[in-house]
Design an enzyme around this catalytic site. Sequence first.
Site, short mmCIF file in Angstrom:
data_model
loop_
_atom_site.label_atom_id
_atom_site.label_comp_id
_atom_site.label_asym_id
_atom_site.label_seq_id
_atom_site.Cartn_x
_atom_site.Cartn_y
_atom_site.Cartn_z
N ARG A 149 -96.21 -13.68 -23.84
CA ARG A 149 -96.02 -13.79 -25.29
C ARG A 149 -94.73 -14.54 -25.63
NH1 ARG A 149 -93.96 -9.71 -28.00
NH2 ARG A 149 -94.90 -8.13 -26.65
N TYR A 203 -100.86 -26.13 -50.29
CA TYR A 203 -102.07 -25.61 -49.61
C TYR A 203 -102.36 -24.20 -50.11
CZ TYR A 203 -104.83 -23.61 -45.87
OH TYR A 203 -105.80 -22.95 -45.14
N ASP A 257 -94.10 -29.11 -45.26
CA ASP A 257 -95.40 -29.09 -44.59
C ASP A 257 -95.83 -30.54 -44.41
OD1 ASP A 257 -98.14 -28.99 -43.97
OD2 ASP A 257 -98.42 -27.09 -45.05
N LYS A 272 -105.35 -29.70 -37.74
CA LYS A 272 -105.82 -30.90 -38.44
C LYS A 272 -105.58 -32.15 -37.59
CE LYS A 272 -106.53 -27.78 -41.61
NZ LYS A 272 -105.57 -27.47 -42.65
#
Length: 359
Positions: free
Chosen positions: A49, A101, A172, A197
């Site tokens: 992790r 977004y 972003d 994306k």
Amino acid sequence: MTYSPATIAVSAGRPPAEPNQGLNVPVTLTSTYVASDGGTRPGDLGYGRWTNPTWEAFEAALGALEGGRALLFGSGMAAIAASLALLPEGAPAVVLPRHAYNGTLALVQDLADRGRLQPRLVDVHDTGAVVEALPGAALLWIETPTNPMLEVADVPALVTAARAVGALVVADNTFATPLLQQPLADGVDVVVHSVTKYLAGHSDVVLGAAVTRDDALHARLHTHRTLHGAVPGPMEAYLALRGLRTLPLRIERSGANAAELARRLAGHPGVERVRYPGFGSIVSVEVAGGADAAEQVASGVRLWVHATSLGGVESSLERRRRHAGEPTTVPENLLRLSVGIEDVEDLWHDLSATLPTPR
Ligand SMILES: *Cc1c(COP(=O)(O)O)cnc(C)c1O
């Protein structure tokens, strides 16, 4: 020698070129790493992790492209949540785009509802309005171009204004990618991505990233990722790095296709308005005849895929207001086109055949 982005995308994040070494970093499927004798040492990988060599290869490549140090997350929203967690205690003001977004807007609203911050929504392309909203804010959130309205912010001017009031700046960069815009070079503190994306580019993974030049911010984002468990899978990281290798080619081709389609759409009588910032591969159109006419285009296309999301090699489209969470200032008849790398004539033929032809 500093390489150009086209070269960095291909060459960064590879193992050292040594005899019998593979060219590509392998998919390291492990939850833990063998300890060095005597406990945890600096440089030890430790536990699955905390980090993973396949994540680190992607992080090296993206960091080189953005000009900072990258951290891979389990999704774009995980990177966004980690960045919002950089806010100081209390309920500080956060300036953010009205048309950010919709997941970002929903998370900010959720945090606001729980008294963690106070949102100040602005039109991010209106520099004067953003500057006016900044005094007393702890964070300026930039998204440019915005999704799906494609408004473009003046990043250097906004950074200067945010600095003057001591606000942290996050951008972003999902729509532009580091090939078209490098916000860290303009002074932005943290860049976030939906790697889902363009960076991965094949609509086969959900991933996110945060990139910064500031070692202290990098450490805090890393701690957040570790403690909140917002970690990516090694296989997804491998696929994203494989996709990143062709990012420059994909952006060039889909950008050229988008420019041509935007030009043709602007002259089509079935289109009331085209939103296209002049770069990138997203074009938003307002279809004549309202929401129903827009839905008919979405259901009528054969080659274009009717689906949410964007940034894949395949062209896709959707009417954004079909999502209940979309801001009501986004027009009902707006179709967001994610232009892919197919032949532009095939794309135009399919799309124009479904557009209304009002007399
Ligand atoms: C999709 C998207 C996100 C969210 O990313 P996920 O990978 O879906 O979590 C954030 N910002 C923008 C601009 C996006 O398009």
